[in-house]
Design a protein around this motif. Structure first.
Motif, PDB file in Angstrom:
ATOM      1  N   PRO A 189       0.799  -1.232   0.000  1.00  0.00           N
ATOM      2  CA  PRO A 189       0.000   0.000   0.000  1.00  0.00           C
ATOM      3  C   PRO A 189       0.827   1.275   0.000  1.00  0.00           C
ATOM      4  O   PRO A 189       0.324   2.337  -0.382  1.00  0.00           O
ATOM      5  CB  PRO A 189      -0.827  -0.116   1.292  1.00  0.00           C
ATOM      6  CG  PRO A 189      -0.065  -1.066   2.157  1.00  0.00           C
ATOM      7  CD  PRO A 189       0.632  -2.013   1.236  1.00  0.00           C
ATOM      8  N   HIS A 190       2.096   1.199   0.424  1.00  0.00           N
ATOM      9  CA  HIS A 190       2.930   2.399   0.486  1.00  0.00           C
ATOM     10  C   HIS A 190       4.183   2.180  -0.352  1.00  0.00           C
ATOM     11  O   HIS A 190       4.959   1.256  -0.101  1.00  0.00           O
ATOM     12  CB  HIS A 190       3.315   2.718   1.931  1.00  0.00           C
ATOM     13  CG  HIS A 190       2.133   2.959   2.820  1.00  0.00           C
ATOM     14  ND1 HIS A 190       1.485   4.177   2.896  1.00  0.00           N
ATOM     15  CD2 HIS A 190       1.448   2.123   3.657  1.00  0.00           C
ATOM     16  CE1 HIS A 190       0.474   4.102   3.740  1.00  0.00           C
ATOM     17  NE2 HIS A 190       0.423   2.861   4.220  1.00  0.00           N
ATOM     18  N   VAL A 191       4.369   3.035  -1.365  1.00  0.00           N
ATOM     19  CA  VAL A 191       5.474   2.873  -2.316  1.00  0.00           C
ATOM     20  C   VAL A 191       6.088   4.229  -2.598  1.00  0.00           C
ATOM     21  O   VAL A 191       5.397   5.257  -2.654  1.00  0.00           O
ATOM     22  CB  VAL A 191       4.982   2.228  -3.631  1.00  0.00           C
ATOM     23  CG1 VAL A 191       6.119   2.136  -4.652  1.00  0.00           C
ATOM     24  CG2 VAL A 191       4.403   0.856  -3.371  1.00  0.00           C
ATOM     25  N   ALA A 192       7.416   4.252  -2.779  1.00  0.00           N
ATOM     26  CA  ALA A 192       8.141   5.450  -3.191  1.00  0.00           C
ATOM     27  C   ALA A 192       9.290   5.004  -4.081  1.00  0.00           C
ATOM     28  O   ALA A 192       9.608   3.811  -4.166  1.00  0.00           O
ATOM     29  CB  ALA A 192       8.663   6.221  -1.976  1.00  0.00           C
ATOM     30  N   VAL A 193       9.926   5.950  -4.762  1.00  0.00           N
ATOM     31  CA  VAL A 193      11.080   5.616  -5.598  1.00  0.00           C
ATOM     32  C   VAL A 193      12.170   6.658  -5.388  1.00  0.00           C
ATOM     33  O   VAL A 193      11.886   7.856  -5.232  1.00  0.00           O
ATOM     34  CB  VAL A 193      10.688   5.514  -7.089  1.00  0.00           C
ATOM     35  CG1 VAL A 193      10.230   6.861  -7.647  1.00  0.00           C
ATOM     36  CG2 VAL A 193      11.856   4.973  -7.922  1.00  0.00           C
ATOM     37  N   ILE A 194      13.413   6.192  -5.368  1.00  0.00           N
ATOM     38  CA  ILE A 194      14.577   7.053  -5.184  1.00  0.00           C
ATOM     39  C   ILE A 194      15.396   7.048  -6.465  1.00  0.00           C
ATOM     40  O   ILE A 194      15.698   5.983  -7.014  1.00  0.00           O
ATOM     41  CB  ILE A 194      15.468   6.547  -4.031  1.00  0.00           C
ATOM     42  CG1 ILE A 194      14.655   6.331  -2.761  1.00  0.00           C
ATOM     43  CG2 ILE A 194      16.630   7.487  -3.784  1.00  0.00           C
ATOM     44  CD1 ILE A 194      15.406   5.553  -1.681  1.00  0.00           C
ATOM     45  N   SER A 195      15.765   8.218  -6.957  1.00  0.00           N
ATOM     46  CA  SER A 195      16.676   8.318  -8.095  1.00  0.00           C
ATOM     47  C   SER A 195      17.098   9.770  -8.247  1.00  0.00           C
ATOM     48  O   SER A 195      16.671  10.643  -7.472  1.00  0.00           O
ATOM     49  CB  SER A 195      16.025   7.807  -9.383  1.00  0.00           C
ATOM     50  OG  SER A 195      17.005   7.623 -10.388  1.00  0.00           O
ATOM     51  N   SER A 196      17.940  10.013  -9.235  1.00  0.00           N
ATOM     52  CA  SER A 196      18.346  11.400  -9.489  1.00  0.00           C
ATOM     53  C   SER A 196      17.211  12.142 -10.164  1.00  0.00           C
ATOM     54  O   SER A 196      16.352  11.542 -10.823  1.00  0.00           O
ATOM     55  CB  SER A 196      19.588  11.432 -10.383  1.00  0.00           C
ATOM     56  OG  SER A 196      19.269  10.962 -11.682  1.00  0.00           O
ATOM     57  N   ARG A 197      17.214  13.457 -10.023  1.00  0.00           N
ATOM     58  CA  ARG A 197      16.180  14.262 -10.641  1.00  0.00           C
ATOM     59  C   ARG A 197      16.235  14.128 -12.166  1.00  0.00           C
ATOM     60  O   ARG A 197      15.204  14.056 -12.847  1.00  0.00           O
ATOM     61  CB  ARG A 197      16.339  15.721 -10.220  1.00  0.00           C
ATOM     62  CG  ARG A 197      15.388  16.694 -10.909  1.00  0.00           C
ATOM     63  CD  ARG A 197      13.937  16.264 -10.869  1.00  0.00           C
ATOM     64  NE  ARG A 197      13.389  16.244  -9.521  1.00  0.00           N
ATOM     65  CZ  ARG A 197      12.158  15.847  -9.238  1.00  0.00           C
ATOM     66  NH1 ARG A 197      11.351  15.380 -10.193  1.00  0.00           N
ATOM     67  NH2 ARG A 197      11.718  15.857  -8.005  1.00  0.00           N
TER      68      ARG A 197
END
Length: 500
Positions: A425-433
């Motif tokens: 139910p809770h998702v995020a993503v990390i990367s460069s702009r």
């Protein structure tokens, strides 16, 4: 009426068809190993090698049939075997010298390198079956049984070679030795057949001048010698990878793990807290925001064991299990990358999906997905069903992170985010702009949990690393994912999505 050529004994004919068909499949499978260090191991590479091999079989069979109708097939069998041996021997230098020029994943380079690896020997050896069939068709009333028997034996030879190469040869000896041994066996078979034909019927099985024959033998020997002397891109050839370890000239304890043609992991032998790659720093930031104290961690894919070593150093007393498909890579890690396993860091050699299915529910605080086939997450590890099984083993408050590589227009990462969101139910993503704006290809780290994620603290940490990143959540994440389709066991075209 022209006298038909004398038939070969049934056993000899069967052995020729069985052996040459098997040799073609050995070449096809080993070709995948030979080209991998230069163009990777992707669906496109596999398709190229298989397609080139099938083209060689088709053209070789056609040529063999034409020649069988124009000449005495008995006079052509030995040259076919010996030419097959020569072309097999020169495969190694062709691929290893050519691979240095054709490195990369461009389609023309992949097709050309695949052709260098398999076409010529497969083309010549595939001509043997129609030559043998023509020799055995002395009675037209038995055409069906003769063709059926030889066709079935050719298929059985291919099956036997496929299983033996995949399960035994590749695991036991380097690819170069498989190729050289196959060339020697073909040459010996050609020599043995020449002796038999000369003794039974007086056939001259090696037409041409002695000088021509000497040149062909010299080419084969030189090809084999160049193959042995050609630059070998591997320190170790495991069942799945061409692997090597390179020292970092700027850091005494720094080591790069190269798998096939990709820089896969960086290990600092003197400082396990040193995380070199940006994406591993982001995963480290997620690990650091977990509740204080030891954690139970599950790692899908070992690589250089950088993250398990980091968790061991930063959270003493943690219990970690690493599921790594390649046992040979684990042994290389032990020898050259300082891996020390024990009760707190266990390794299970096997497939990650099967390994996750065997884990108890709600048994891990931290699950790391970092398994790759070259630059692609294996498709069966990227589906909703896999994500649901991972969600099952993550404890309340635990976090799952998954490393993904993608390039503009970012079709795979968007689909994988939608897929993980179908299980968590809770998702995020990390990367460069720049990567999130679709300007460059890069790593993306997906972060997921059954409970609200500590996105603010993770964002603060990843913004402070050497290669700053951002955390995408909420409406921004929804806009990034857009209408991407969820990947399932029934539909997961990962390689095609990655290719854009």
């Amino acid at each position: 009426m022209e006298t038909p050529p004398r038939a070969l004994p049934s056993g000899l004919a069967t052995a020729l068809v069985f052996g040459t068909s098997g040799a073609v499949l050995v070449l096809e499978i080993v070709a995948l190993r030979l080209v991998g260090p230069y163009v990777g191991v992707t669906l496109q590479v596999s398709s190229s090698v298989i397609g080139i091999a099938l083209a060689a079989i088709a053209y070789g069979t056609w040529l063999g049939g034409r020649l069988a109708d124009r000449y005495d097939p008995r006079s052509l069998l030995v040259p076919a075997l010996l030419l097959g041996a020569i072309f097999t021997a020169v495969t190694l230098p062709l691929v290893r010298f050519g691979g240095e020029v054709l490195r990369g994943g461009a389609a023309p380079a992949v097709l050309l390198l695949a052709a260098l690896a398999v076409f010529l020997p497969a083309f010549i050896l595939s001509a043997v079956t129609p030559l043998v069939v023509k020799l055995q068709l002395s009675d037209l009333n038995r055409t069906g049984s003769v063709v059926g028997r030889l066709s079935s034996m050719g298929t059985l030879g291919a099956i036997t070679a496929t299983l033996a190469t995949g399960f035994i040869f590749v695991a036991a000896v380097p690819s170069s030795w498989i190729i050289i041994s196959l060339a020697v066996l073909l040459a010996l078979a050609g020599g043995g057949l020449a002796w038999w034909l000369r003794r039974h019927g007086g056939t001259t099985p090696l037409p041409g001048k002695p000088r021509t024959r000497a040149v062909l033998v010299s080419v084969g020997l030189v090809g084999a010698g160049l193959g042995v002397a050609a630059p070998n891109p591997c320190d170790v050839e495991t069942a799945y990878h061409c692997a090597r370890v390179e020292a970092d000239p700027a850091e005494t304890g720094g080591r790069d793990l190269i798998l096939n043609s990709a820089r896969h992991s960086y290990v600092d032998l003197d400082n396990p807290r040193h995380l070199e790659f940006a994406y591993i720093q982001w995963i480290g930031a997620v690990a650091d925001v977990l509740p204080a104290g030891p954690v139970d961690a599950l790692h899908l894919g070992g690589g250089g064991f950088t993250m398990p070593s980091y968790v061991r150093a930063t959270r003493p007393g943690s219990d970690q299990l690493v599921i790594e498909l390649d046992g040979g890579l684990v042994e290389l890690d032990r020898r050259k990358l300082g891996l020390e396993t024990g009760p707190d860091l266990r390794v299970r050699v096997g497939d990650a999906r099967v390994g996750v299915a065997a884990q108890p529910s709600r048994s891990y605080d931290f699950v790391v997905g970092d398994a790759f086939g070259h630059l692609t997450v294996p498709w069966h590890l990227a589906t909703r069903e896999m994500a649901q099984d991972i969600a099952r083993v993550v404890r309340p408050g635990g976090i799952y992170v998954q490393n993904v590589i993608d390039y503009p227009p970012d079709r795979f990462i968007r689909a994988e985010l939608a897929t993980v969101a179908a299980a968590f139910p809770h998702v995020a993503v990390i990367s460069s702009r720049e990567a999130l704006d679709g300007e460059v290809g890069a790593n993306f780290v997906i972060m997921a949990s059954a409970d609200p994620l500590p996105t603010a603290e993770v964002a603060r940490r990843v913004a402070a690393v050497e290669d700053p990143a951002v955390v995408l959540t909420g409406a921004e994440l929804d806009a990034f994912v857009d209408d991407a389709r969820v990947l399932t066991d029934d539909y997961a075209p990962v390689d095609q999505l990655l290719a854009g």
